[in-house]
Every structure is written in C-alpha cells, then in structure tokens.
Motif scaffolding. Structure first.
Motif, PDB file in Angstrom:
ATOM      1  N   UNK A 108       0.841  -1.201   0.000  1.00 31.04           N
ATOM      2  CA  UNK A 108       0.000   0.000   0.000  1.00 31.04           C
ATOM      3  C   UNK A 108       0.875   1.250   0.000  1.00 31.04           C
ATOM      4  N   UNK A 109       0.519   2.228  -0.818  1.00 32.68           N
ATOM      5  CA  UNK A 109       1.278   3.480  -0.890  1.00 32.68           C
ATOM      6  C   UNK A 109       0.585   4.616  -0.151  1.00 32.68           C
ATOM      7  N   UNK A 110      -0.739   4.698  -0.264  1.00 31.02           N
ATOM      8  CA  UNK A 110      -1.465   5.807   0.355  1.00 31.02           C
ATOM      9  C   UNK A 110      -2.873   5.368   0.724  1.00 31.02           C
ATOM     10  N   UNK A 111      -3.390   5.986   1.777  1.00 35.17           N
ATOM     11  CA  UNK A 111      -4.752   5.764   2.230  1.00 35.17           C
ATOM     12  C   UNK A 111      -5.416   7.129   2.244  1.00 35.17           C
ATOM     13  N   UNK A 112      -6.580   7.254   1.591  1.00 32.35           N
ATOM     14  CA  UNK A 112      -7.200   8.567   1.449  1.00 32.35           C
ATOM     15  C   UNK A 112      -8.706   8.440   1.245  1.00 32.35           C
ATOM     16  N   UNK A 113      -9.385   9.576   1.403  1.00 29.91           N
ATOM     17  CA  UNK A 113     -10.804   9.661   1.070  1.00 29.91           C
ATOM     18  C   UNK A 113     -10.922  10.325  -0.282  1.00 29.91           C
ATOM     19  N   UNK A 114     -11.686   9.724  -1.176  1.00 25.93           N
ATOM     20  CA  UNK A 114     -11.931  10.298  -2.497  1.00 25.93           C
ATOM     21  C   UNK A 114     -13.443  10.430  -2.654  1.00 25.93           C
ATOM     22  N   UNK A 115     -13.908  11.645  -2.733  1.00 25.13           N
ATOM     23  CA  UNK A 115     -15.343  11.933  -2.810  1.00 25.13           C
ATOM     24  C   UNK A 115     -16.120  11.239  -1.683  1.00 25.13           C
ATOM     25  N   UNK A 116     -15.541  11.240  -0.488  1.00 19.23           N
ATOM     26  CA  UNK A 116     -16.211  10.689   0.683  1.00 19.23           C
ATOM     27  C   UNK A 116     -16.041   9.201   0.898  1.00 19.23           C
ATOM     28  N   UNK A 117     -15.354   8.509   0.001  1.00 22.92           N
ATOM     29  CA  UNK A 117     -15.168   7.063   0.140  1.00 22.92           C
ATOM     30  C   UNK A 117     -13.696   6.749   0.427  1.00 22.92           C
ATOM     31  N   UNK A 118     -13.466   5.802   1.332  1.00 18.67           N
ATOM     32  CA  UNK A 118     -12.096   5.424   1.698  1.00 18.67           C
ATOM     33  C   UNK A 118     -11.488   4.598   0.568  1.00 18.67           C
ATOM     34  N   UNK A 119     -10.310   5.004   0.138  1.00 17.67           N
ATOM     35  CA  UNK A 119      -9.593   4.304  -0.930  1.00 17.67           C
ATOM     36  C   UNK A 119      -8.161   4.056  -0.477  1.00 17.67           C
ATOM     37  N   UNK A 120      -7.540   3.056  -1.080  1.00 11.16           N
ATOM     38  CA  UNK A 120      -6.128   2.794  -0.827  1.00 11.16           C
ATOM     39  C   UNK A 120      -5.439   2.661  -2.180  1.00 11.16           C
ATOM     40  N   UNK A 121      -4.271   3.279  -2.299  1.00 11.52           N
ATOM     41  CA  UNK A 121      -3.472   3.149  -3.518  1.00 11.52           C
ATOM     42  C   UNK A 121      -2.462   2.048  -3.257  1.00 11.52           C
ATOM     43  N   UNK A 122      -2.557   0.979  -4.051  1.00 11.32           N
ATOM     44  CA  UNK A 122      -1.627  -0.142  -3.899  1.00 11.32           C
ATOM     45  C   UNK A 122      -0.729  -0.195  -5.115  1.00 11.32           C
ATOM     46  N   UNK A 123       0.442  -0.802  -4.940  1.00 14.57           N
ATOM     47  CA  UNK A 123       1.406  -0.852  -6.029  1.00 14.57           C
ATOM     48  C   UNK A 123       2.005  -2.242  -6.143  1.00 14.57           C
ATOM     49  N   UNK A 124       2.165  -2.673  -7.374  1.00  9.48           N
ATOM     50  CA  UNK A 124       2.943  -3.862  -7.657  1.00  9.48           C
ATOM     51  C   UNK A 124       4.389  -3.391  -7.646  1.00  9.48           C
ATOM     52  N   UNK A 125       5.215  -4.006  -6.806  1.00 10.21           N
ATOM     53  CA  UNK A 125       6.566  -3.490  -6.605  1.00 10.21           C
ATOM     54  C   UNK A 125       7.584  -4.620  -6.581  1.00 10.21           C
ATOM     55  N   UNK A 126       8.826  -4.256  -6.869  1.00  9.38           N
ATOM     56  CA  UNK A 126       9.948  -5.194  -6.811  1.00  9.38           C
ATOM     57  C   UNK A 126      10.960  -4.621  -5.834  1.00  9.38           C
ATOM     58  N   UNK A 127      11.429  -5.436  -4.921  1.00  8.54           N
ATOM     59  CA  UNK A 127      12.356  -4.980  -3.881  1.00  8.54           C
ATOM     60  C   UNK A 127      13.657  -4.444  -4.452  1.00  8.54           C
ATOM     61  N   UNK A 128      14.139  -3.357  -3.854  1.00  6.06           N
ATOM     62  CA  UNK A 128      15.409  -2.764  -4.269  1.00  6.06           C
ATOM     63  C   UNK A 128      16.543  -3.410  -3.487  1.00  6.06           C
ATOM     64  N   UNK A 129      17.694  -3.482  -4.118  1.00  9.86           N
ATOM     65  CA  UNK A 129      18.902  -3.901  -3.433  1.00  9.86           C
ATOM     66  C   UNK A 129      19.466  -2.697  -2.700  1.00  9.86           C
ATOM     67  N   UNK A 130      20.406  -2.930  -1.796  1.00  9.11           N
ATOM     68  CA  UNK A 130      20.979  -1.835  -0.996  1.00  9.11           C
ATOM     69  C   UNK A 130      21.658  -0.785  -1.868  1.00  9.11           C
ATOM     70  N   UNK A 131      22.371  -1.235  -2.914  1.00 13.27           N
ATOM     71  CA  UNK A 131      23.057  -0.269  -3.772  1.00 13.27           C
ATOM     72  C   UNK A 131      22.065   0.562  -4.592  1.00 13.27           C
TER      73      UNK A 131
END
Length: 159
Positions: A108-131
């Motif tokens: 999940x990236x963000x949790x917010x209300x959009x026009x009065x309804x609770x929404x969550x922005x989710x992302x398909x992600x790949x883990x980063x290496x330390x470098x």
C-alpha cells in the motif's frame, strides 16, 4: 449535508517508495466497519508494515494500523485486522499473475478519502537492493543541490 469532493490524504507509506521499484499502481476501495471510518476521518492510520495478499481471487490488506475509535463501544474494531480490497476481477487476475514472479510484492502506498469514500493506492513493486537505495538517495541529493544552485542564480539575477 454537502457531499465531499476531491482527495483527502489520511496516511502515506514513504518508505515503500524507498524500498521498492514501483511497477504499477492501482486504486482500490476498502471494506470497513463504521468505527474504522470514524477513526480514519480523524486522520489516524499507519501503512508502515502493510502488505496485500491475494487468496481465492480476493485481495486482502494486512497489517495496516487503524487505531480504535475513542468514542467506540463494544462494536469497536481491532486495530490490525485484515481488510478486504475492492478491485475489478481483471485487476486481481493481473496482480495475481505478476506477483507470482520472483521478488514482486504488492504494497500500500497511500490511504485517502476520495469523494467521501475510503480508498487505498496499492502498487505492484519489486524490492530494491541496498546499492539501488543508495543510488536513489544520491540522485535525490544531486537534484536538490542543482535546484538550490538554480534558485540562487535566479535570486542574484533579480537583485
């Protein structure tokens, strides 16, 4: 009572953008209890340890902390319960196939209300290496330094 318009941010997961390469983002609705909505309207939530799990063609949001509503009674919710996400079947199928690949996860990236309804922005992600994380930090610092230098030049030109 006037209907809410626009987007009101409740919580953001800044660490996710630091720890992962964001491949694709989706907006999903949330199935919430009444006391959870009231607690979110007070602007209290944390996405830090949150993740999305897909099982049985359903998406579930785990480890998102929505504190108990202070005026709630015995109907109050538990703070870290799993919550169902509302996505289209095609989006769930796409996420399911992509998340099977090695190193991919859904955060999940963000949790917010959009026009009065609770929404969550989710992302398909790949883990980063330390470098990769260090490289991103270095690029961000370089960008900030160039912006400061440009601003200083503009200030000198005006004076």
């Amino acid at each position: 009572m006037a209907k809410e318009k626009g987007r009101k941010l409740i919580a953001q997961n800044k660490k996710a953008r630091h720890d992962y390469h964001i491949i694709d983002t989706y907006e999903a609705g949330l199935v919430l209890m009444g006391t959870e909505v009231k607690s979110l309207r007070q602007g209290r939530a944390s996405l830090v340890d949150g993740f999305v799990q897909l099982d049985g063609h359903e998406a579930w949001l785990h480890n998102v902390h929505v504190p108990e509503y202070s005026q709630g009674t015995w109907t109050n919710h538990s703070a870290r319960r799993k919550r169902k996400l509302l996505l289209h079947r095609a989006e769930i199928d796409k996420l399911e196939s992509k998340s099977q690949e090695t190193g991919h996860t859904i955060v999940p990236l963000a949790l917010y209300f959009k026009d009065g309804r609770a929404k969550v922005e989710i992302a398909l992600a790949k883990g980063k290496k330390e470098y990769d994380k260090r490289q991103t930090l270095r690029e961000k610092q370089d960008r900030r330094e160039t912006d400061r230098a440009m601003a200083a030049v503009r200030r000198r030109q005006r004076a």
